[in-house]
Design an enzyme around this catalytic site. Structure first.
Site, PDB file in Angstrom:
ATOM      1  N   HIS A  18     -11.689  -5.565   8.074  1.00 47.95           N
ATOM      2  CA  HIS A  18     -12.491  -5.438   6.959  1.00 47.95           C
ATOM      3  C   HIS A  18     -13.628  -4.649   7.189  1.00 47.95           C
ATOM      4  O   HIS A  18     -14.404  -4.702   6.032  1.00 47.95           O
ATOM      5  CB  HIS A  18     -12.798  -6.819   6.441  1.00 47.95           C
ATOM      6  CG  HIS A  18     -11.823  -7.344   5.679  1.00 47.95           C
ATOM      7  ND1 HIS A  18     -10.770  -8.250   6.439  1.00 47.95           N
ATOM      8  CD2 HIS A  18     -11.440  -8.074   4.309  1.00 47.95           C
ATOM      9  CE1 HIS A  18      -9.693  -8.679   5.543  1.00 47.95           C
ATOM     10  NE2 HIS A  18     -10.237  -8.735   4.548  1.00 47.95           N
ATOM     11  N   GLU A  25       0.919  -1.182  -0.083  1.00 47.56           N
ATOM     12  CA  GLU A  25       0.062  -0.065  -0.170  1.00 47.56           C
ATOM     13  C   GLU A  25       0.994   1.333  -0.133  1.00 47.56           C
ATOM     14  O   GLU A  25       0.547   2.251  -0.473  1.00 47.56           O
ATOM     15  CB  GLU A  25      -1.163   0.010   1.253  1.00 47.56           C
ATOM     16  CG  GLU A  25      -2.095  -0.966   1.254  1.00 47.56           C
ATOM     17  CD  GLU A  25      -1.526  -2.439   1.475  1.00 47.56           C
ATOM     18  OE1 GLU A  25      -0.558  -2.781   2.037  1.00 47.56           O
ATOM     19  OE2 GLU A  25      -2.341  -3.466   1.012  1.00 47.56           O
TER      20      GLU A  25
END
Lengths: 323, 387
Positions: free
Chosen positions: A129, A60
């Site tokens: 999540h 990322e």
């Protein structure tokens, strides 16, 4: 006017941007061949090529760091972070570099970078999540933070975010990806304006992203009980459209703010502070918050009750009206 | 006519850094890095290194006098920086750390503009487009990804026929030269930069000045293998050169940049050198390293060896050294006065450049701040009246 899902509306918005501006490109994990884990970028690689819809290595910081470099070379990168809980490895690049480049270059270097993040809970998922990281970014000068609640806004706002010469954190309420709604080409609000989605006179209920739908349900139920609740979809978390919220509170005298993110130091705290600064004498009751608790996100078997929903919002509305 | 250089005694040892100019000032040959000494302007390289060292010395003095808040010295790394920078073409883009004062000098950046960041008058100080030299980056390793992203842009410019090759005159891609230190190799972002650069075969060269110290941490804290050897795991060609040898640094960087410009992908160059001063003027190296080590490296001085070479070969008149010295003295005097003349920033500066346009809240905060400043001014004037 067409009816489509929120995910499809973002896809359409991305397609529109890729078609109209050759400097736009998408970066992310699994966004090309697969079309993204939520299929938001479905079909774009086939139409625009692997150079513009880039399947990146799994990193990322790499996605955002290279976006900074691409922006310096004149590109407008749109990064996808696969899930809210996976953005943290990129936070160094976002906060120390992306957010500061315009400032540290005395205004010479713009960072027209969008970082799309599916966020929030309610889909029964595993750890990392279902998070709501918006306050971290909204607290960072140099970043803009927005979130859509409807397909119409999703389509318009992704285009506005890509056109912005400032970096934009674009939060997508993942549990609304499959919600359908009308998408219009009608001129819309500016990217950083809140929208009053239901007029009312007794109380102002402010929500954004995934909680706009339950907030509207709260207003409907309250109406049956004889209370008129005004619902504001904040849309932009940085900068905040406080003018719209304050104008509403000056009329209603009561305010409830709802978000999934945990309570302390959250967006609701900032709104409460602004309202007491500018509408102190109009307030008939304390500003109340309905939020996620100050715990890590729970196992999904607990999330339905942990998340602020219609019942908890209604209870807060009642508490406010009891004053 | 120069003699044919002899082969370096070290050339057979695979792990020792490639050397083309010995500490004694002799040009030697190494088959791992072919180099024609006639392709380098040796007096110009000497001048660059002397001027760079003078810039550094002067900045340290300015810090001691309170004119700068801090200065990260490059003392000892002049050859690495000048050698690497003189391999660049004008269209190439440089991503420095915060210590590349010698590279800035070679790019033609106004040296006074380097001082603003350390004086506190700006967070940047120059337009990166002026000399294709990006702003300094203080967060270790962060710039490696910016350089890689910039190279991704170059490749896409090429695909879009946006590159005006007539200007460069070479018909080649511009390349990106990213600087980093040995400490940066422990940062995840640097490792991601290597992965992105190799898998996409990008036109980027990573130039690592291994000065052996990351503030107080010796290289052994970062890794058990030499920098250049770490490249292999990424599929990244690694080259290890003597970082105090301006010719080896020039030759290695030239070769790597040429490869990058012709589509050959990235390279990692390790310039093995030594940070002869403390990390910055705020640091005290005596707390963590031995003076014997510092003495040893003083004997490998990058400027002294080129001086020795130029003297021994008679490549320049003896007056040349005096001329360079005089030029450096003039330059230092000018730098002192230009540092003191750097404009003070306006209080509105941070508000104006946080976003493309000021938000309503920032307008409000700036108005509040201006009122605060005005009240301070008023208080000061009142105090003046009473006195």
């Amino acid at each position: 006017m067409t009816t489509t899902t929120l995910a499809r509306a973002i896809n359409d918005g991305l397609r529109h941007a890729l078609s109209n501006d050759p400097s736009v490109l998408l970066l992310g994990e699994d966004i090309g061949r697969l079309g993204g884990v939520f299929r938001v970028t479905d079909g774009l690689r086939a139409d625009f090529g692997a150079d513009r819809v880039v399947d990146t290595p799994l990193g990322e910081a790499g996605i955002v760091g290279t976006a900074v470099g691409l922006a310096m070379r004149g590109y407008r990168p749109v990064c996808e972070i696969q899930f809210d809980g996976f953005v943290y490895p990129a936070v160094n690049q976002i906060i120390t570099q992306l957010a500061k480049y315009r400032h540290r270059s005395d205004g010479r270097i713009a960072m027209p970078v969008v970082i799309r993040i599916p966020y929030g809970g309610g889909i029964g998922s595993i750890e990392h999540h279902s998070e709501s990281p918006e306050a971290y970014f909204a607290h960072t000068p140099g970043l803009k933070v927005v979130t859509c609640a409807t397909p119409d806004d999703a389509f318009t706002m992704i285009g506005q975010a890509i056109s912005s010469d400032d970096p934009v954190i674009f939060l997508e309420p993942k549990r609304r990806y499959w919600s359908k709604g009308a998408v219009t080409d009608a001129p819309s609000l500016g990217l950083h304006r809140a929208r009053t989605v239901r007029d009312g006179s007794d109380l102002t209920l402010v929500a954004y992203g995934p909680l706009v739908t339950p907030a509207l349900e709260v207003a409907r139920v309250a109406e049956e009980e004889g209370h008129s609740v005004e619902v504001i979809d904040l849309r932009s978390l940085a900068p905040l459209d406080t003018a719209t919220v304050i104008a509403s509170v000056l009329r209603t005298g009561r305010l409830v703010v709802a978000h999934e993110a945990s309570r302390t130091h959250g967006i609701g705290a900032e709104i409460a502070a602004r309202v007491q600064e500018e509408a102190f004498y109009a307030l008939e009751a304390p500003v109340l918050r309905v939020t996620g608790y100050d715990t890590p996100y729970p196992p999904s078997r607990l999330e339905e009750e942990w998340l602020p929903g219609v019942e908890r919002m209604l209870a807060a509305v009642d508490r406010s009206l009891a004053h | 006519m120069p003699r044919t250089p002899r082969t370096s005694a070290k050339a057979k040892d695979r792990s020792s850094p490639i050397q083309l100019l010995t500490p004694e000032g002799e040009i030697v040959r190494d088959n791992k890095l072919p180099f024609d000494p006639l392709s380098a302007d040796l007096p110009a390289l000497y001048r660059d290194m002397v001027m760079t060292r003078r810039l550094d010395t002067e900045a340290i003095a300015l810090q001691r006098q309170g004119e700068l808040g801090l200065w990260p010295s490059l003392f000892g790394q002049e050859a690495a920086q000048v050698g690497a920078a003189r391999a660049l073409l004008p269209n190439d883009m440089v991503f420095p750390t915060y210590r590349e004062h010698g590279v800035a000098w070679c790019r033609g950046l106004d040296p006074a503009s380097l001082l603003g960041l350390f004086r506190g008058t700006t967070l940047g100080g120059w337009d990166p487009a002026d000399a294709n030299f990006n702003l300094y980056t203080l967060v270790i390793g962060a710039q490696t990804l910016h350089g890689v992203g910039y190279a991704m842009g170059i490749v896409r410019d090429l695909a879009r026929d946006l590159l005006d090759t007539s200007k460069g005159g070479t018909g080649e891609l511009p390349a990106v030269l990213v600087f980093l230190g040995d400490g940066a190799l422990s940062e995840g972002e640097t490792n991601e930069a290597f992965i992105w650069a190799t898998t996409q075969s990008l036109p980027v060269v990573f130039f690592c000045q291994n000065n052996q110290w990351a503030i107080s941490a010796p290289y052994s804290v970062q890794s058990t293998v030499p920098v250049a050897q770490r490249a292999a795991g990424f599929g990244l060609p690694g080259v290890r050169v003597d970082g105090n040898d301006v010719l080896a640094c020039l030759a290695a960087t030239r070769r790597a940049l040429r490869k990058a410009r012709t589509g050959g992908g990235p390279t990692l160059i390790e310039a093995f050198t030594y940070r002869r001063n403390a990390h910055t003027t705020a640091d005290d190296a005596s707390r963590y390293r031995e003076s014997a080590e510092e003495k040893e490296w003083a004997g490998k001085d990058p400027i002294a060896r080129l001086h020795a070479h130029l003297t021994a070969t008679g490549a320049v008149e003896p007056a040349f050294f005096d001329e360079v010295e005089a030029e450096a003295k003039d330059f230092a005097e000018g730098l002192r006065s230009r540092c003191r003349a750097l404009p003070e920033p306006d209080a509105s500066l941070p508000f104006e450049h946080t976003y493309a346009e000021m938000t309503p809240e920032l307008h409000r905060q700036l108005a509040h701040h201006r009122a605060h400043l005005a009240s301070l001014q008023e208080t000061a004037e009142h105090a003046g009246d009473r006195a």
